[in-house]
Scaffold this motif. Structure first.
Motif, PDB file in Angstrom:
ATOM      1  N   UNK A 170      -6.802   3.178   7.658  1.00 41.69           N
ATOM      2  CA  UNK A 170      -7.602   2.167   8.345  1.00 41.69           C
ATOM      3  C   UNK A 170      -6.707   1.210   9.133  1.00 41.69           C
ATOM      4  N   UNK A 171      -5.603   0.802   8.503  1.00 38.84           N
ATOM      5  CA  UNK A 171      -4.674  -0.092   9.218  1.00 38.84           C
ATOM      6  C   UNK A 171      -4.149   0.570  10.489  1.00 38.84           C
ATOM      7  N   UNK A 172      -3.764   1.862  10.376  1.00 38.70           N
ATOM      8  CA  UNK A 172      -3.242   2.570  11.548  1.00 38.70           C
ATOM      9  C   UNK A 172      -4.320   2.696  12.619  1.00 38.70           C
ATOM     10  N   UNK A 173      -5.567   2.952  12.207  1.00 33.05           N
ATOM     11  CA  UNK A 173      -6.669   3.030  13.169  1.00 33.05           C
ATOM     12  C   UNK A 173      -6.839   1.712  13.912  1.00 33.05           C
ATOM     13  N   UNK A 174      -6.707   0.611  13.168  1.00 36.46           N
ATOM     14  CA  UNK A 174      -6.918  -0.699  13.783  1.00 36.46           C
ATOM     15  C   UNK A 174      -5.902  -1.012  14.887  1.00 36.46           C
ATOM     16  N   UNK A 175      -4.694  -0.441  14.779  1.00 37.34           N
ATOM     17  CA  UNK A 175      -3.677  -0.717  15.813  1.00 37.34           C
ATOM     18  C   UNK A 175      -3.551   0.452  16.801  1.00 37.34           C
ATOM     19  N   UNK A 176      -4.479   1.437  16.708  1.00 34.51           N
ATOM     20  CA  UNK A 176      -4.482   2.535  17.666  1.00 34.51           C
ATOM     21  C   UNK A 176      -3.494   3.638  17.392  1.00 34.51           C
ATOM     22  N   UNK A 177      -2.886   3.659  16.181  1.00 31.76           N
ATOM     23  CA  UNK A 177      -1.928   4.712  15.842  1.00 31.76           C
ATOM     24  C   UNK A 177      -2.693   5.870  15.211  1.00 31.76           C
ATOM     25  N   UNK A 178      -3.300   6.721  16.040  1.00 35.38           N
ATOM     26  CA  UNK A 178      -4.166   7.783  15.549  1.00 35.38           C
ATOM     27  C   UNK A 178      -3.399   8.826  14.748  1.00 35.38           C
ATOM     28  N   UNK A 207       0.820  -1.205   0.000  1.00 38.46           N
ATOM     29  CA  UNK A 207       0.000   0.000   0.000  1.00 38.46           C
ATOM     30  C   UNK A 207       0.857   1.259   0.000  1.00 38.46           C
ATOM     31  N   UNK A 208       1.994   1.232   0.692  1.00 32.87           N
ATOM     32  CA  UNK A 208       2.867   2.405   0.692  1.00 32.87           C
ATOM     33  C   UNK A 208       3.452   2.660  -0.697  1.00 32.87           C
ATOM     34  N   UNK A 209       3.752   1.572  -1.404  1.00 25.65           N
ATOM     35  CA  UNK A 209       4.221   1.742  -2.786  1.00 25.65           C
ATOM     36  C   UNK A 209       3.132   2.396  -3.635  1.00 25.65           C
ATOM     37  N   UNK A 210       1.887   1.932  -3.459  1.00 30.43           N
ATOM     38  CA  UNK A 210       0.784   2.508  -4.228  1.00 30.43           C
ATOM     39  C   UNK A 210       0.553   3.973  -3.856  1.00 30.43           C
ATOM     40  N   UNK A 211       0.614   4.271  -2.553  1.00 26.93           N
ATOM     41  CA  UNK A 211       0.404   5.644  -2.105  1.00 26.93           C
ATOM     42  C   UNK A 211       1.512   6.558  -2.631  1.00 26.93           C
ATOM     43  N   UNK A 212       2.745   6.055  -2.665  1.00 28.43           N
ATOM     44  CA  UNK A 212       3.857   6.857  -3.181  1.00 28.43           C
ATOM     45  C   UNK A 212       3.667   7.204  -4.651  1.00 28.43           C
ATOM     46  N   UNK A 213       2.878   6.382  -5.359  1.00 25.58           N
ATOM     47  CA  UNK A 213       2.603   6.633  -6.778  1.00 25.58           C
ATOM     48  C   UNK A 213       1.350   7.492  -6.969  1.00 25.58           C
ATOM     49  N   UNK A 214       0.810   8.032  -5.874  1.00 28.84           N
ATOM     50  CA  UNK A 214      -0.330   8.937  -5.989  1.00 28.84           C
ATOM     51  C   UNK A 214      -1.690   8.277  -5.847  1.00 28.84           C
ATOM     52  N   UNK A 215      -1.737   7.029  -5.384  1.00 30.36           N
ATOM     53  CA  UNK A 215      -3.013   6.325  -5.232  1.00 30.36           C
ATOM     54  C   UNK A 215      -3.660   6.766  -3.922  1.00 30.36           C
ATOM     55  N   UNK A 216      -4.698   7.606  -4.023  1.00 33.61           N
ATOM     56  CA  UNK A 216      -5.342   8.149  -2.828  1.00 33.61           C
ATOM     57  C   UNK A 216      -5.994   7.050  -1.994  1.00 33.61           C
ATOM     58  N   UNK A 217      -6.627   6.072  -2.643  1.00 34.58           N
ATOM     59  CA  UNK A 217      -7.315   5.022  -1.896  1.00 34.58           C
ATOM     60  C   UNK A 217      -6.337   4.186  -1.082  1.00 34.58           C
ATOM     61  N   UNK A 218      -5.086   4.080  -1.550  1.00 33.43           N
ATOM     62  CA  UNK A 218      -4.084   3.363  -0.769  1.00 33.43           C
ATOM     63  C   UNK A 218      -3.813   4.100   0.538  1.00 33.43           C
ATOM     64  N   UNK A 219      -3.793   5.434   0.468  1.00 28.16           N
ATOM     65  CA  UNK A 219      -3.617   6.216   1.711  1.00 28.16           C
ATOM     66  C   UNK A 219      -4.778   5.970   2.676  1.00 28.16           C
ATOM     67  N   UNK A 220      -5.986   5.876   2.134  1.00 25.47           N
ATOM     68  CA  UNK A 220      -7.151   5.602   2.979  1.00 25.47           C
ATOM     69  C   UNK A 220      -7.014   4.233   3.653  1.00 25.47           C
ATOM     70  N   UNK A 221      -6.596   3.224   2.892  1.00 24.79           N
ATOM     71  CA  UNK A 221      -6.431   1.884   3.470  1.00 24.79           C
ATOM     72  C   UNK A 221      -5.330   1.860   4.520  1.00 24.79           C
ATOM     73  N   UNK A 222      -4.254   2.620   4.308  1.00 24.90           N
ATOM     74  CA  UNK A 222      -3.197   2.721   5.327  1.00 24.90           C
ATOM     75  C   UNK A 222      -3.742   3.390   6.593  1.00 24.90           C
TER      76      UNK A 222
END
Length: 852
Positions: free
Chosen positions: A500-508, A483-498
């Protein structure tokens, strides 16, 4: 007596047996010749036929038999010389033409043309002509001869071998002939082969339409223009968005992003046909861009009342294959599938929504629809991915066929064509992606991952592929890396999924920064926009709880800034408020319209004139306006407070200062109130903010939310008010007839009531004894857009014409109705009806959705 005798002789001669012309010996030889030929003893048959000819050299049946016997023995040259001895007999000419077709095709063609007249009405000459012309590559003439041949057959089955040969030589030209054959002879001898040829022709024709794409990226300067288009659309400024997008397309005609932005702007303004053209150009330039295909699919599904659903399905299926993890796309596809009664496909797509994002925005509605469609607990199936074209001509051919076969649901054949394409282009990324997508659909994840990785090895700048790999990864760290590779290429939805992952582990903190990255790169059409907003609201709620704890144990010096920060972060814009209160749109529209008309239109519009007066030294207009400004400011804030109260009913904090339209308007009013020495340039700048930017943006929002239901009850209420007017007191008035169904319009209720009242009042004033109102939905004859039609029908005497309406014939009370109709983008005309009646017909665009 001479003529009857002649006729009798002619009839007798015409019905005479040809053998009667032979003597007894020759008859015996002819009978023996026929027996020997029937037995296959061609040498003996030839001898007896020759004996007949020695008795009567002009006996044509014997000459033809002799020639047949020679041909059967392989003596073609002797047979040809024999036939040429009788050049005037039609049967001999036919035998000669048939014999020499292979060696002398031109002469044979000439002979068959002679026989058109000699054998008038006989289809055989045209069949042979078609064959010979086909050999000579004169395809048009061959088709013409074939069509004449079929016509003369009069319903009999034509020669299938010649038809297939014609199809081999000229596939496109022969297609109508093949279709005619299967229509007339569905069980014909060549029907199965003809069906196969037609299927192949359809497949190749459809495949030829597949676009390879030639998208050009935008420069930094042009990308800034694209951002301006999105910002203008976000503020509801359709006029500015359309103008900037038009400039962008002019400067970057080869950019899919430019045409897509123009399509979005045109669609926002209701110009569906023009928007469709731009969306199709964007899709043609970038056929592998999921956003371009999704945009076209959504437009076709939304704009034409279901008539574009078939093509919309194709585009949305392709978009889902390209972007396998997009739940919003899957949900849109499922909705169209359900609307077109493809219930099994819709069930699969709703389940794919739950698989892609089981806790997202679309999960709940997808689960509800699954319950309705299956009455079962939804499963979570694997998803599709990828699509790819090749580069070599051979690979292009097989890839296009594969795409068309996939569209028709013929997967095994498509896989065979893909294998052939991969054999020609084994390392081309787009081919690898589509093969990986099919493996993924089949549950062969390892094979899919291997091909996707090969594709990235050849071209690493493929955000969709990185996101697909993240979707099938079994390890969180591996998924995050993809997902970080996708986000680095400008994929906005990849940032959204990242996020969500951070939310799931409490990294607000990380979640919030990823959401900031999403909002900075997401387009207006991003399917994760609402889900991202919901995620931010959730994170802010947790942060508020944390801040509340800090306030309880902290000091005021630390807590006050936190409260200020919380108020700013928890506030919502006007559009976010309206999204949360759809049931109160009519009330919100009233407040916004009041701001436009009571505060702006009739007051601040004089600012340019005030500035001009100041330049001449005349301060009186400014002094008059400045005295009214406090009252206008109070009105503005009162209507904003009413909007804030509406938001509180749904737990939404509307903060005017955060809104891109209301915030600048408030700041402009505050500057006006602070002015002591008016400057003309400053007043003109404030006029632009208030009278152009804010006025236009608020108008666009009002038009979007003014949804009105026009039904029988509303019409009768208006009619009763008209009948109660003093001008009709004591007059006998007719009963009102109302027919039709409820119509949904984008219109202010007072404006619609004024239109109806003026038209009904006009009918009664003209002496109508019968008045009826018809409510119907129809469509524009040119664009096909759905329209709401209201017809006021009366039998009043006198003349009323379209010319009178176009000239604003105030004498019939129609001026206001015409003005109001035109102001809302409608049309008005006069139609003649049966028995001297007439109808004033008003049409508006039919709104989607309901609720007044």
């Amino acid at each position: 007596m001479v003529i009857p005798v002649f006729l009798a002789l002619w009839v007798a001669t015409a019905h005479a047996d040809p053998l009667d012309a032979l003597d007894l010996a020759a008859r015996g030889f002819y009978a023996r010749a026929e027996e020997q030929e029937a037995a296959g003893r061609f040498g003996s048959a030839a001898s007896f036929y020759r004996l007949v000819l020695e008795h009567d050299p002009g006996f044509v049946p014997a000459l033809l038999g002799y020639g047949r016997a020679l041909e059967a023995q392989g003596l073609r040259a002797e047979a040809e010389r024999l036939y040429r001895e009788q050049p005037s007999d039609p049967d001999v000419i036919e035998a000669l033409a048939t014999l020499i077709e292979a060696e002398h095709p031109d002469e044979a063609l000439s002979l068959w043309r002679q026989l058109e007249i000699a054998h008038l009405g006989d289809p055989t000459p045209f069949l042979h002509q078609a064959r010979l012309l086909l050999r000579g590559a004169d395809l048009a003439a061959a088709r013409g001869a074939w069509e004449t041949y079929v016509t003369l057959l009069q319903g009999s089955e034509p020669d299938g071998a010649t038809l297939l040969a014609l199809a081999d030589a000229d596939p496109a030209g022969a297609e109508p002939l093949l279709r005619a054959y299967v229509e007339l002879f569905p069980e014909g001898g060549q029907a199965a082969e003809v069906h196969q040829r037609l299927d192949r022709l359809e497949l190749e024709a459809a495949a030829a339409l597949v676009d390879l794409g030639a998208d050009e990226p935008l420069t930094a300067e042009l990308t800034a223009l694209a951002v301006r288009v999105e910002a203008a659309l976000a503020q509801g400024d359709v006029v500015t968005a359309t103008a900037v997008a038009g400039e962008l397309v002019t400067r970057a005609p080869g950019s899919s992003q430019a045409h897509g932005a123009y399509a979005d702007a045109l669609a926002a303004g209701g110009a569906w046909s023009e928007a469709e053209v731009q969306a199709r150009i964007a899709r043609r330039l970038a056929p592998d861009d999921a956003g371009a295909r999704a945009r076209l699919g959504r437009l076709l599904a939304d704009a034409y009342g279901g008539r574009g659903n078939a093509e919309a399905l194709d585009e949305l299926v392709a978009a889902c294959r390209l972007r396998s993890g997009d739940a919003a796309l899957r949900f849109q596809l499922a909705e169209v599938q359900q609307a077109t009664l493809r219930f099994d496909d819709a069930v699969a797509s709703y389940r794919a929504v739950l698989s892609a994002d089981p806790h997202g925005e679309w999960a709940a509605p997808a689960a509800e629809r699954l319950v309705a469609l299956t009455r079962d607990v939804p499963e979570l199936p694997p998803l599709a991915a990828g699509a790819a074209p090749p580069v070599s001509p051979e690979a292009i051919y097989h890839w296009k066929l594969a795409n068309e076969l996939l569209r028709r649901g013929r997967r095994p054949e498509a896989e065979a064509e893909l294998d052939l394409a991969l054999a020609a282009e084994p390392t081309f990324p787009r081919l690898l992606n589509v093969r990986a997508a099919l493996y993924n659909e089949a549950g062969q994840r390892a094979e899919a991952v291997a091909l996707w990785k090969r594709s990235l090895g050849a071209a690493p700048d493929q955000p969709d592929v990185w996101r697909n790999l993240a979707g099938v990864a079994t390890d969180r760290a591996e998924a995050s890396a993809c997902l970080r590779e996708a986000a680095a290429l400008g994929d906005a939805d990849a940032s959204y999924l990242l996020a969500k992952q951070a939310r799931d582990i409490g990294d607000w903190s990380t979640a919030e920064s990823e959401l900031d990255a999403y909002e900075a790169t997401a387009s207006l059409g991003s399917g994760s926009r609402e889900a991202a907003r919901a995620l931010r609201t959730e994170i802010e709620g947790r942060q508020r709880a944390f801040i509340g704890l800090g306030l309880a144990v902290g000091v005021v010096g630390v807590g006050a800034p936190a409260v200020w920060w919380w108020r700013r972060r928890s506030g919502r814009t006007l559009r976010e408020l309206l999204t949360a209160i759809p049931e109160n749109w009519h009330e919100a529209a009233r407040y916004l319209a009041a701001i436009r008309h009571e505060v702006l239109k009739h007051n601040t519009t004089v600012l340019p004139e005030v500035a001009a007066a100041i330049e001449t030294g005349d301060l009186a207009p400014w002094e008059a306006l400045s005295q009214r400004l406090p009252e206008l400011s109070d009105k503005l804030h009162a209507y904003e407070d009413a909007l804030i109260t509406l938001g509180r009913t749904r737990g939404v904090r509307f903060v005017p200062e955060l809104d891109p339209t209301v915030g600048p308007l408030n700041r402009a009013f505050a500057r006006l109130l602070r002015i002591r020495r008016p400057d003309p340039d400053e007043l003109l700048d404030l006029s632009r903010i208030i009278n152009e930017d804010a006025y236009v943006a608020l108008g666009a929002i009002v038009r979007e939310i003014c949804v009105l239901r026009c039904d029988e009850a509303l019409v009768r209420e208006v009619y009763q008010r008209v009948c109660a007017e003093p001008g009709f007191a004591g007059a006998p008035l007719p009963d009102l007839w109302v027919t039709g169904d409820t119509l949904t319009l984008r219109l202010f209720r007072p404006d619609l009531e004024d239109i109806l009242a003026n038209l009904l009042r006009n009918a009664l004033s003209a002496g109508a004894t019968t008045v009826a109102v018809s409510l119907a939905d129809t469509e524009d004859e040119v664009t096909g857009h759905p329209l709401a039609e209201i017809a006021i029908i009366d039998d009043a005497p006198g003349t009323l014409t379209n010319a009178m309406i176009r000239s604003r014939f105030i004498g019939r009370g129609l001026g206001l109705a015409v003005d109001l109709t035109n102001r809302h983008g409608g049309s008005i005309r006069v139609d003649s009806r049966a028995e001297g009646a007439k109808a004033v017909v008003v049409q508006f665009q039919l709104a989607e959705g309901g609720g007044e």
